[in-house]
Structures are given as structure tokens and as C-alpha cells.
Design a protein around this motif. Structure first.
Motif, mmCIF file in Angstrom:
data_model
loop_
_atom_site.group_PDB
_atom_site.id
_atom_site.type_symbol
_atom_site.label_atom_id
_atom_site.label_comp_id
_atom_site.label_asym_id
_atom_site.label_seq_id
_atom_site.Cartn_x
_atom_site.Cartn_y
_atom_site.Cartn_z
ATOM 1 N N ALA A 1 2.864 -11.594 61.677
ATOM 2 C CA ALA A 1 1.463 -11.164 61.714
ATOM 3 C C ALA A 1 0.739 -11.749 62.925
ATOM 4 C CB ALA A 1 0.752 -11.576 60.429
ATOM 5 N N ARG A 2 1.063 -12.973 63.276
ATOM 6 C CA ARG A 2 0.429 -13.630 64.435
ATOM 7 C C ARG A 2 0.720 -12.851 65.713
ATOM 8 N NH1 ARG A 2 1.738 -18.599 63.483
ATOM 9 N NH2 ARG A 2 -0.357 -19.432 63.411
ATOM 10 N N ILE A 3 1.967 -12.474 65.912
ATOM 11 C CA ILE A 3 2.346 -11.746 67.122
ATOM 12 C C ILE A 3 1.701 -10.365 67.134
ATOM 13 C CG2 ILE A 3 4.280 -10.709 68.366
ATOM 14 C CD1 ILE A 3 5.983 -13.115 67.379
ATOM 15 N N THR A 4 1.690 -9.703 65.984
ATOM 16 C CA THR A 4 1.091 -8.369 65.907
ATOM 17 C C THR A 4 -0.399 -8.430 66.214
ATOM 18 O OG1 THR A 4 2.730 -7.766 64.246
ATOM 19 C CG2 THR A 4 0.818 -6.342 64.433
ATOM 20 N N ARG A 5 -1.110 -9.413 65.660
ATOM 21 C CA ARG A 5 -2.536 -9.585 65.957
ATOM 22 C C ARG A 5 -2.753 -9.865 67.431
ATOM 23 N NH1 ARG A 5 -2.537 -12.857 61.405
ATOM 24 N NH2 ARG A 5 -2.504 -14.669 62.768
ATOM 25 N N GLY A 6 -1.923 -10.724 67.999
ATOM 26 C CA GLY A 6 -2.065 -11.088 69.403
ATOM 27 C C GLY A 6 -1.865 -9.904 70.334
ATOM 28 N N ARG B 1 8.760 -16.190 59.449
ATOM 29 C CA ARG B 1 8.173 -14.967 58.887
ATOM 30 C C ARG B 1 6.660 -14.922 59.108
ATOM 31 N NH1 ARG B 1 10.139 -11.529 54.931
ATOM 32 N NH2 ARG B 1 11.895 -12.934 54.651
ATOM 33 N N ALA B 2 5.998 -16.045 59.026
ATOM 34 C CA ALA B 2 4.539 -16.095 59.202
ATOM 35 C C ALA B 2 4.114 -15.695 60.609
ATOM 36 C CB ALA B 2 4.027 -17.496 58.879
ATOM 37 N N ASP B 3 5.015 -15.781 61.563
ATOM 38 C CA ASP B 3 4.669 -15.456 62.940
ATOM 39 C C ASP B 3 4.653 -13.958 63.218
ATOM 40 O OD1 ASP B 3 4.320 -18.133 63.812
ATOM 41 O OD2 ASP B 3 6.498 -18.370 63.777
ATOM 42 N N SER C 1 11.416 -9.780 63.334
ATOM 43 C CA SER C 1 11.667 -9.126 62.042
ATOM 44 C C SER C 1 13.159 -8.970 61.795
ATOM 45 C CB SER C 1 10.967 -7.769 62.013
ATOM 46 O OG SER C 1 11.301 -7.065 60.850
ATOM 47 N N TYR C 2 13.871 -8.508 62.801
ATOM 48 C CA TYR C 2 15.315 -8.345 62.656
ATOM 49 C C TYR C 2 16.017 -9.686 62.504
ATOM 50 C CZ TYR C 2 14.669 -3.514 64.215
ATOM 51 O OH TYR C 2 14.278 -2.213 64.332
ATOM 52 N N ALA D 1 9.632 -5.360 58.245
ATOM 53 C CA ALA D 1 8.383 -5.480 58.996
ATOM 54 C C ALA D 1 7.372 -4.456 58.520
ATOM 55 C CB ALA D 1 8.650 -5.284 60.480
ATOM 56 N N ASP D 2 6.133 -4.772 58.740
ATOM 57 C CA ASP D 2 5.046 -3.838 58.523
ATOM 58 C C ASP D 2 5.334 -2.600 59.362
ATOM 59 O OD1 ASP D 2 2.664 -2.460 58.507
ATOM 60 O OD2 ASP D 2 1.446 -4.148 59.170
ATOM 61 N N PRO D 3 5.203 -1.394 58.813
ATOM 62 C CA PRO D 3 5.501 -0.189 59.594
ATOM 63 C C PRO D 3 4.718 -0.101 60.898
ATOM 64 C CG PRO D 3 5.222 0.368 57.291
ATOM 65 C CD PRO D 3 4.861 -1.086 57.435
#
Length: 172
Positions: free
Chosen positions: A118-123, A114-116, A144-145, A151-153
Motif C-alpha cells: 500500500a505504501r508503494i502504491t500510494r507513493g 506485505r505492509a509496503d 506482491s509476487y 495484490a489489489d487489482p
């Protein structure tokens, strides 16, 4: 008819590692990645599995050719070891190459937590290359699935499509 790349003396774990290190062999870097990937998922010899996984991690983090790094990231999706996951996370956190980032993000979507998300979205915002951004965001959606997280919208929106939100399948 199939073609066999490299001679039998080089088509070994050590030969693949030598090829990726830039030593003269009969193997292409792509063939070397394939050999390492095969050994990394094998359960026959724990030492060979560890050596191959470390070779893939080294190729992902240190190899100068981005296509070799893409291949290594893709191969590491099947190797959920702590070292592999750490290398994928580091790559997603630091690389600016859109192809490498999207390959690492997709691999992380297969083995991450789950922590990844935000990491992927930032990247995805760092690449400056729209296809890489889209692929990284698609990886965030897959993760997310896979983990069943809402997931964050912003992850569900595709770049340039502010009004369109991808729906999440519901069970009912």
C-alpha cells in the motif's frame, strides 16, 4: 582497458563518505556510492558494514543530488537492515521526485513486507511523472509476487490501461 576513478587514498570507506559530504576528493559521487555499496554488503568487518550502510542511508535521505539518492536507494536493496528499510520507507512516503521514488520502491520490493504494498502504491500517485508512477507500480507488483500476496487489482493495472489487468502466474 579499464579506468580507475580516484586515487587509492580516496578509494576507501572514509574517502567515499568525504566525497558524498562534499569535501574535495578525487572520487565522483557515483564512485563513492559504489564503494559504500561494496562495504555495506561485506561480511569482513561489522563496523565498516554499519558505517557504509549509514552512509548510504544518509545519502538517500539528505543528499541534494537526486541521482546520488537514486544510487543510494538502489544500493540499499542489497542491505536489508532495519535502518535501510526505514530509510527506503521514509523515502517512498515523502519524496515527490519520480526517479528517487521509483528507485526506493524497487529497493523496497526486494526487502519489504506485505505492509509496503500500500505504501508503494500510494507513493506512485504523488510523483506527477508517468514513468515514475509506472516504475513504482511495477515495484508493487514485484513485491506482491515476492511475498505471494494477492495484490489489489489497481496495482496490477498499468496507468492508462483501465481494461488491461496483468495476470498473476499460477502454479498447477
Amino acid at each position: 582497458m579499464s579506468v580507475k576513478i580516484g586515487n587509492d587514498n580516496d578509494r576507501t570507506l572514509d574517502g567515499a563518505l568525504r566525497a558524498l559530504a562534499g569535501e574535495p576528493t578525487t572520487l565522483t559521487p557515483g564512485t563513492a556510492i559504489g564503494i559504500l555499496a561494496e562495504h555495506a554488503v561485506s561480511d569482513d568487518d561489522a563496523r565498516a558494514t554499519t558505517k557504509a550502510t549509514n552512509g548510504l542511508v544518509s545519502a538517500l535521505t539528505k543528499h541534494p543530488d537526486p541521482q546520488v539518492r537514486v544510487g543510494a536507494a538502489t544500493a540499499l536493496a542489497a542491505v536489508p537492515t532495519p535502518a535501510a528499510i526505514r530509510a527506503l520507507r521514509t523515502t517512498v512516503d515523502r519524496t515527490d521526485d519520480g526517479q528517487v521514488l521509483s528507485a526506493a520502491a524497487h529497493a523496497l520490493a526486494s526487502v519489504g513486507t506485505r505492509a509496503d504494498l500500500a505504501r508503494i502504491t500510494r507513493g506512485s500517485t504523488r510523483t506527477g511523472w508517468e514513468p515514475g508512477e509506472r516504475r513504482a507500480l511495477a515495484a508493487a507488483r514485484l513485491l506482491s509476487y515476492r511475498i505471494g500476496a494477492a495484490a489489489d487489482p489497481s496495482v496490477l493495472r498499468l496507468p492508462g490501461e483501465e481494461r488491461r489487468v496483468l495476470s498473476r502466474p499460477t502454479r498447477g
